[in-house]
Design a protein around this motif. Structure first.
Motif, PDB file in Angstrom:
ATOM      1  N   SER A  67      34.706  30.779  22.388  1.00  0.00           N
ATOM      2  CA  SER A  67      34.594  29.736  21.573  1.00  0.00           C
ATOM      3  C   SER A  67      32.975  29.292  21.744  1.00  0.00           C
ATOM      4  CB  SER A  67      35.461  28.251  22.042  1.00  0.00           C
ATOM      5  OG  SER A  67      36.795  28.684  21.867  1.00  0.00           O
ATOM      6  N   PHE A  68      32.442  28.176  20.914  1.00  0.00           N
ATOM      7  CA  PHE A  68      31.260  27.837  20.862  1.00  0.00           C
ATOM      8  C   PHE A  68      30.897  26.616  21.565  1.00  0.00           C
ATOM      9  CE2 PHE A  68      31.576  31.161  17.997  1.00  0.00           C
ATOM     10  CZ  PHE A  68      30.359  31.805  18.095  1.00  0.00           C
ATOM     11  N   LYS A  69      32.118  25.667  22.084  1.00  0.00           N
ATOM     12  CA  LYS A  69      31.807  24.518  22.525  1.00  0.00           C
ATOM     13  C   LYS A  69      32.681  24.460  23.847  1.00  0.00           C
ATOM     14  CE  LYS A  69      32.515  21.665  19.289  1.00  0.00           C
ATOM     15  NZ  LYS A  69      33.260  20.565  19.779  1.00  0.00           N
ATOM     16  N   VAL A  70      32.505  23.812  24.945  1.00  0.00           N
ATOM     17  CA  VAL A  70      33.109  23.571  25.858  1.00  0.00           C
ATOM     18  C   VAL A  70      34.603  23.056  25.733  1.00  0.00           C
ATOM     19  CG1 VAL A  70      33.569  22.450  28.340  1.00  0.00           C
ATOM     20  CG2 VAL A  70      31.240  23.560  27.683  1.00  0.00           C
ATOM     21  N   ARG A  91      47.162  34.731  32.121  1.00  0.00           N
ATOM     22  CA  ARG A  91      46.331  35.955  31.658  1.00  0.00           C
ATOM     23  C   ARG A  91      45.769  35.767  30.434  1.00  0.00           C
ATOM     24  NH1 ARG A  91      51.154  39.722  30.622  1.00  0.00           N
ATOM     25  NH2 ARG A  91      49.612  40.828  29.717  1.00  0.00           N
ATOM     26  N   PHE A  92      45.046  34.503  30.030  1.00  0.00           N
ATOM     27  CA  PHE A  92      44.494  33.942  28.826  1.00  0.00           C
ATOM     28  C   PHE A  92      43.098  33.534  29.481  1.00  0.00           C
ATOM     29  CE2 PHE A  92      43.238  31.455  25.546  1.00  0.00           C
ATOM     30  CZ  PHE A  92      43.418  32.119  24.400  1.00  0.00           C
ATOM     31  N   ASP A  93      42.025  34.070  29.164  1.00  0.00           N
ATOM     32  CA  ASP A  93      40.557  33.904  29.468  1.00  0.00           C
ATOM     33  C   ASP A  93      39.919  33.091  28.302  1.00  0.00           C
ATOM     34  OD1 ASP A  93      41.122  34.816  32.012  1.00  0.00           O
ATOM     35  OD2 ASP A  93      40.166  36.620  31.556  1.00  0.00           O
ATOM     36  N   SER A  94      39.748  31.975  28.585  1.00  0.00           N
ATOM     37  CA  SER A  94      38.966  31.074  27.227  1.00  0.00           C
ATOM     38  C   SER A  94      37.571  30.521  27.897  1.00  0.00           C
ATOM     39  CB  SER A  94      40.163  30.014  26.896  1.00  0.00           C
ATOM     40  OG  SER A  94      39.225  29.113  25.905  1.00  0.00           O
ATOM     41  N   PHE A  95      36.757  31.116  27.113  1.00  0.00           N
ATOM     42  CA  PHE A  95      35.066  30.837  27.436  1.00  0.00           C
ATOM     43  C   PHE A  95      34.578  30.283  26.455  1.00  0.00           C
ATOM     44  CE2 PHE A  95      36.304  34.228  30.381  1.00  0.00           C
ATOM     45  CZ  PHE A  95      36.398  33.367  31.930  1.00  0.00           C
ATOM     46  N   ARG A 159      36.513  46.487  28.579  1.00  0.00           N
ATOM     47  CA  ARG A 159      37.150  46.993  27.503  1.00  0.00           C
ATOM     48  C   ARG A 159      38.475  47.312  28.179  1.00  0.00           C
ATOM     49  NH1 ARG A 159      33.254  50.805  23.859  1.00  0.00           N
ATOM     50  NH2 ARG A 159      31.699  49.117  23.329  1.00  0.00           N
ATOM     51  N   GLN A 160      38.523  47.732  29.463  1.00  0.00           N
ATOM     52  CA  GLN A 160      39.807  47.963  30.212  1.00  0.00           C
ATOM     53  C   GLN A 160      40.659  46.737  30.450  1.00  0.00           C
ATOM     54  OE1 GLN A 160      39.176  50.353  33.681  1.00  0.00           O
ATOM     55  NE2 GLN A 160      38.094  51.891  32.380  1.00  0.00           N
ATOM     56  N   THR A 161      39.744  45.469  30.586  1.00  0.00           N
ATOM     57  CA  THR A 161      40.378  44.315  30.918  1.00  0.00           C
ATOM     58  C   THR A 161      41.067  43.560  30.013  1.00  0.00           C
ATOM     59  OG1 THR A 161      38.952  43.855  32.740  1.00  0.00           O
ATOM     60  CG2 THR A 161      39.921  41.916  31.823  1.00  0.00           C
ATOM     61  N   TYR A 162      40.528  43.564  28.602  1.00  0.00           N
ATOM     62  CA  TYR A 162      40.984  42.819  27.492  1.00  0.00           C
ATOM     63  C   TYR A 162      41.608  43.611  26.216  1.00  0.00           C
ATOM     64  CZ  TYR A 162      38.298  38.877  30.057  1.00  0.00           C
ATOM     65  OH  TYR A 162      38.122  38.130  30.795  1.00  0.00           O
ATOM     66  N   SER A 163      42.892  43.448  25.995  1.00  0.00           N
ATOM     67  CA  SER A 163      43.399  44.187  24.934  1.00  0.00           C
ATOM     68  C   SER A 163      43.104  43.454  23.710  1.00  0.00           C
ATOM     69  CB  SER A 163      44.909  44.319  24.996  1.00  0.00           C
ATOM     70  OG  SER A 163      45.484  43.072  25.079  1.00  0.00           O
ATOM     71  N   HIS A 164      42.958  42.395  23.564  1.00  0.00           N
ATOM     72  CA  HIS A 164      42.925  41.457  22.269  1.00  0.00           C
ATOM     73  C   HIS A 164      41.858  40.374  22.560  1.00  0.00           C
ATOM     74  CE1 HIS A 164      46.839  43.017  21.638  1.00  0.00           C
ATOM     75  NE2 HIS A 164      46.397  42.949  20.394  1.00  0.00           N
ATOM     76  N   VAL A 165      40.891  40.201  21.563  1.00  0.00           N
ATOM     77  CA  VAL A 165      39.751  39.123  21.717  1.00  0.00           C
ATOM     78  C   VAL A 165      40.001  38.294  20.485  1.00  0.00           C
ATOM     79  CG1 VAL A 165      37.340  38.901  21.802  1.00  0.00           C
ATOM     80  CG2 VAL A 165      38.368  40.940  22.749  1.00  0.00           C
ATOM     81  N   PHE A 166      39.877  36.967  20.823  1.00  0.00           N
ATOM     82  CA  PHE A 166      39.779  36.043  19.849  1.00  0.00           C
ATOM     83  C   PHE A 166      38.285  35.180  19.869  1.00  0.00           C
ATOM     84  CE2 PHE A 166      44.479  34.568  21.069  1.00  0.00           C
ATOM     85  CZ  PHE A 166      44.975  35.883  20.578  1.00  0.00           C
ATOM     86  N   LEU A 167      37.900  34.953  18.546  1.00  0.00           N
ATOM     87  CA  LEU A 167      36.513  34.367  18.408  1.00  0.00           C
ATOM     88  C   LEU A 167      36.856  33.291  17.459  1.00  0.00           C
ATOM     89  CD1 LEU A 167      35.115  37.905  17.234  1.00  0.00           C
ATOM     90  CD2 LEU A 167      34.717  36.622  19.517  1.00  0.00           C
TER      91      LEU A 167
END
Length: 552
Positions: A67-70, A91-95, A159-167
């Motif tokens: 995301s673009f904001k904390v 298993r969901f990393d949100s940064f 790339r091995q860690t994440y199967s999907h990426v959300f933007l």
């Protein structure tokens, strides 16, 4: 694990067709253009649930959200936990882009070479770069990009860690951030879901890439799935938004038949001075609070210079005993886990009526051990520490108005929690001076608020997201929603710049409101202390923006 065709949206929700298609897509990248109130955060949370429950993200692989904001990153993490439970949420990393880039730097710092070499104990500063010793926040993404471009092991591990990426809020991606994204995932097997709204692109001043969603769609062969419905605002407010959409992006406008109804209010208040404006807005806020609107559901949005433009209103709210937060100063701080921990501790000690803060502290204690018996012992010890602190704070000799009196209690609490546990609260605390910087900032904030009136409960309310009315810039309000919204100072002197940019910013502001919207302007704004020479006391209403409220 269930079959994809058996999955249904969690929480009893119904998704519009394009939203459901985006949530359940299993083979293609997706770009979702969604207006305000279309449920972008909910869409991503539902997608995470679908991917976990159907096995599309197989253990131990994870999902990454950027995301673009904390606040947006934290809200998405909380929504995934709500929808899918703690086991999947782990298993969901949100940064934010910056936080994710810093994590990469910390993990692969030795890959940096030449002028970008960093020592193991490097520091972070807002403005100053010292080669090898200190970098700025704005250098996180370029440094991480260098690592990805030059180190095949870092790129492969990612790339091995994440199967999907959300933007999330992807319309605001800068050129550097997009280059970082391409270096990280282009050519890999991760499936990307980008969500954004070009009508809310207000980051041009920060270098937002023109047409980034179209660029992403072409580069990553992404399927476009636009969302049209606004589920946030009442009909009267949606009609105002739709009038603006007709001018900004006619193809995205809703038909009149979707906007029927009289619920919601829109009010334009014109004042002769900022002082009169402060009284009028404070009276409106007082009425909302008296009608049982939670303070956290009231926001005053200001184009910029919150401390200056909102000075008169802040003084009037304080005189009426209404707690308010300047989110420009406090938003990022309260999103920090270490700061939240300290503030919750102080709330429990200073105020008997804070079961929410007490429960959060107990939750933190239970996370410090995987062994039930050890967790019970720690839980009991924490209760004892809190009880002793409460007794000390209620003793006749304790000066509740003095910050110096609170410091020994805070030090005892932090010592009990221990440095390793504090470090574990966030990856950013495990290297450098970030943890110490956060603790210093939260203590300074409490000291500053306590000095205003000597009331620790009121001071903590002003630092709370739940107990205070928010004064916030339009830039920082993106992704948020409130029952009641005041857009303060709709004037050409504040909404300066290109007309298209001013319209986008105003659209972001008015579309935060769910039930009631108030927009104001003042003929004069007395120059407050701290304002520069460009401050104009005579103000000009931005009539073309105010006109969107007519005949709604």
């Amino acid at each position: 694990m269930i079959r994809a065709e058996d999955w249904v949206p969690v929480g009893g929700l119904s998704l519009e067709p394009n939203a459901l298609a985006a949530v359940t897509e299993t083979s293609e990248n997706v770009v979702v253009a969604a207006g305000p109130g279309a449920g972008k955060t909910e869409l991503l949370a539902q997608r995470a649930d679908f991917l976990f429950r159907t096995g599309s993200t197989r253990y131990p692989r994870r999902i990454l959200a950027i995301s673009f904001k904390v606040d947006a990153a934290r809200n998405l993490q909380s929504r995934v936990r709500l929808r899918s439970g703690s086991q999947y949420a782990e298993r969901f990393d949100s940064f934010t882009f910056h936080a994710f880039a810093k994590r990469l730097i910390d993990n692969y710092r030795p890959a940096l070479t030449g002028q970008n070499t960093l020592e193991p104990d490097y520091r972070v500063d807002a403005d100053t770069r010292i080669q090898g010793e200190q970098i700025t926040f704005n250098e996180f993404v370029p440094f991480a990009l260098e690592i990805l471009q030059n180190n095949v092991y870092a790129r492969g591990a990612l790339r091995q860690t994440y199967s999907h990426v959300f933007l999330d809020e992807f319309q605001d991606a800068t050129k550097e951030q997009y280059a970082f994204l391409k270096a990280a995932f282009m050519g890999g097997d991760a499936q990307l879901t980008a969500v954004g709204d070009v009508k809310q692109r207000i980051m041009t001043w920060a270098g937002a890439l023109e047409g980034v969603m179209d660029t992403f769609m072409a580069d990553f062969t992404a399927k476009p799935l636009p969302l049209y419905q606004n589920f946030r605002s009442n009909p009267r407010l949606r009609r105002m938004q739709n009038r603006m959409i007709l001018d900004m992006d006619p193809s995205a406008a809703s038909p009149d038949s979707d906007l029927m109804g009289d619920a919601g209010t829109i009010t334009v208040l014109r004042f002769s001075s900022a002082e009169d404006e402060a009284i009028g807005v404070a009276e409106q806020i007082t009425e909302w609070l008296a009608a049982a609107t939670p303070p956290s559901e009231i926001a005053v949005l200001i184009r910029n210079q919150v401390s200056l433009v909102g000075a008169s209103l802040g003084a009037e709210l304080a005189a009426r005993g209404i707690a308010y937060r300047n989110e420009h100063d406090s938003q990022d701080l309260t999103a920090e886990p270490a700061a939240a921990l300290v503030l919750n501790y102080l709330r429990v000690v200073a105020d008997e009526r804070r079961p929410d803060a007490y429960a959060e502290l107990m939750r933190m204690a239970s996370r410090t051990s995987d062994v039930d018996s050890q967790g019970e012992v720690l839980d009991s010890r924490l209760r004892r520490v809190l009880s002793q602190a409460r007794s000390a704070a209620r003793a006749e000799s304790f000066d509740r108005t003095s910050f110096a009196s609170w410091m020994p209690l805070i030090r005892t609490f932090l010592k009990f929690i221990s440095r390793p546990v504090l470090n574990a609260l966030s990856p950013s605390y495990q290297q450098g001076s970030r943890l110490d910087d956060v603790l210093k900032a939260v203590l300074n904030s409490f000291n500053k608020e306590l000095a205003l009136d000597g009331n620790p409960v009121a001071a903590l309310n002003r630092l709370s997201e739940e107990d205070a009315v928010r004064l916030i810039t339009i830039h920082k309000c993106k992704g948020m929603e409130f029952e009641k919204v005041v857009v303060l100072g709709v004037e050409a002197d504040l909404f300066f710049g290109k007309p298209a940019d001013a319209m986008s910013e105003y659209f972001v502001a008015i579309s935060r409101a769910k039930d009631d919207l108030v927009v104001t302007c003042a003929a004069t704004r007395t120059k407050p202390p701290g304002a520069n020479s460009r401050w104009s006391e005579k103000r000009t209403p931005y009539e073309s923006l105010l006109a969107y409220t007519d005949e709604i």
